[in-house]
Enzyme design. Sequence first.
Site, PDB file in Angstrom:
ATOM      1  CG  ASP A 113     -14.288  12.201  -7.942  1.00  0.00           C
ATOM      2  OD1 ASP A 113     -15.031  11.898  -8.886  1.00  0.00           O
ATOM      3  OD2 ASP A 113     -14.187  13.353  -7.487  1.00  0.00           O
ATOM      4  CG  ASP A 222     -15.494  13.518 -13.504  1.00  0.00           C
ATOM      5  OD1 ASP A 222     -15.726  14.587 -12.940  1.00  0.00           O
ATOM      6  OD2 ASP A 222     -14.897  13.426 -14.597  1.00  0.00           O
ATOM      7  CD  GLU A 281     -19.272  16.496 -12.798  1.00  0.00           C
ATOM      8  OE1 GLU A 281     -18.945  17.688 -12.654  1.00  0.00           O
ATOM      9  OE2 GLU A 281     -18.484  15.629 -13.226  1.00  0.00           O
ATOM     10  CG  HIS A 360     -13.878  19.953  -7.958  1.00  0.00           C
ATOM     11  ND1 HIS A 360     -14.993  19.192  -7.656  1.00  0.00           N
ATOM     12  CD2 HIS A 360     -13.501  19.578  -9.207  1.00  0.00           C
ATOM     13  CE1 HIS A 360     -15.263  18.395  -8.678  1.00  0.00           C
ATOM     14  NE2 HIS A 360     -14.377  18.608  -9.633  1.00  0.00           N
ATOM     15  CG  ASP A 361     -15.531  21.409 -11.690  1.00  0.00           C
ATOM     16  OD1 ASP A 361     -14.308  21.546 -11.872  1.00  0.00           O
ATOM     17  OD2 ASP A 361     -16.130  20.346 -11.898  1.00  0.00           O
TER      18      ASP A 361
END
Length: 581
Positions: A113, A222, A281, A360-361
């Site tokens: 990440d 990210d 993302e 995860h969000d």
Amino acid sequence: MARSPTSKNRVKPFTPTRQWWKSATVYQIYPISFFDSNGDGVGDLNGITAKLDYLKGLGVDVIWLSPIYKSPLADMGYDISDYNTIDERYGTLEDWARLLHETHTRGMKLIMDLVVNHTSDEHDWFVESRSSKDVKANPKRDWYIWKPPRYDEQGNRIPPNNWKSIFQGPAWEYDEATEEYYLHLFVTKQPDLNWENPDVREAVWKLMRFWLDRGCDGFRMDVINHISKVEGLPDAEVIIPTLPYQPGNAFYINGPKVHDYIKEMNERVLSHYKNIMTVGEAPITHNPATLAEYVYPKNKELDMVFQFELVDIDAAGGKEAESPILWKPWRLQDMKDIVNKWQSFGREDGFWNSVFIENHDNSRSVSRFGDDSPEWRSLSAKLLCISQITLSGTLYVYQGQEIGMKNAPKSWGLEEYKDCATINFWNQTLEKRMKMSGKPAEEIDIQINDSDSVYSFWKHALEVRKQNESLIYGDFKLLFPDHPTVFAYTRTLEGGTSALVVMNFSTEPVSINEEVKRMKGARLLLSNYPVKAAGDQAWEVPTVLRGYEGRVYLRGECCGADASRRFLGNGRIDTPSRSPP
């Protein structure tokens, strides 16, 4: 960019170019909650290494690690204080190297990440940046976005603009020592980097090379569409009068220089490493043409992006919402429209999708889009699996999705607790499994050896996907767009192989149109209900789908009886039909 005008008139389906990462299944691991190898209550790298055979057995090709760098965990690791060090909670660089080696030994890949819109306020870069506002004496002052305060008519100090943080409250924090504000689009402990500064970009390229030179196979990036801010950082329009701070999305989402920065990233770093993959993302953007600019091969930026239109379907959102995470009811017609839009977009120009429904969000898909009651959880989790493995794009699976994990009950408090009844039931079941299998406790997994489990279905479905390129590369055609509960479509590959997917997103049986009979000669490839074997005779497409029933049929070169038997698997042939568990 819209589809080319000639696409409507073409005779043959368009087939995208093949790449290893296009057909890959990527498994996201949130390390802190994945597997604890030393009993300290925190998941770690050695725990992930211990589960590699589990992941390989499931059918995973790529492991994506959420942040494992040193961090104070103000935002669960997305606030990084040292990019070149593993947080001691998770292990060491040696543990990471061992994980990488064991991953590669099993024929899988590992991506990291990359979080470079912001750092932690405990990073050395920011500690130095806030030490003095004298740019000559402190060259890192300009590594972050600092602005002097404004004052209202009463002389009260106020932030440099009216932007709202994505995590609520102002997007600015005042620093008493230097008497200026710094920008943080997320929490106060996550100051935004100043990508206008070439030294910042060079530092990012260096940290990327640090991991790629050690064998990392790529990055998930990210909020990469946040890194460029509009010059001058003007006030946002007041669209939520009840709040003092307003969404500043227009001034930093897909900003004016974002493509310049990512092209530079590709030229300086990514293009020098073979067989890596990248996914950016890109939240708060539902426009395909906007996101395509990150992905089109001619632009030399990223392989794909995460777009969130599907997982935003039940969020109130909207520019005037005080919180973008407020819930609203969702409709299957809207889901079909969204999937159809992205599955059909830009194929001839090289656009490539990412396929996901959990991360995860976001909360668990079986609780959002299925039915997590005991009667329907397993069937609806399998139905959602079908909906994912039959779409074109690189497939992403979030840890626990493969076993049908559901949301925590609303009655739970925020504090963590352990329930004695649950523990006793677990121990009782574990003891029973040990007796049945003759294996010790550490080798028992309650779903792995159950042929009817959600895990077993996911494993089987991923095999089906890998064996049938029409599910990965085929053209997409939506059927019954206005039906309130049936989601159906075909996937057609150049050369004549076609797949039909039919799914009932409700607990009630539903009749489906005779139009599906056009798949004459198709054979059943995958079903979340048990089916009876029929030898060389084709299983016909049903005219009635049971509650949360999903089926995949194949017609073409690969749909002989042997193929049907192979893909249906031992757990689903010669089993009499039955009601939902």
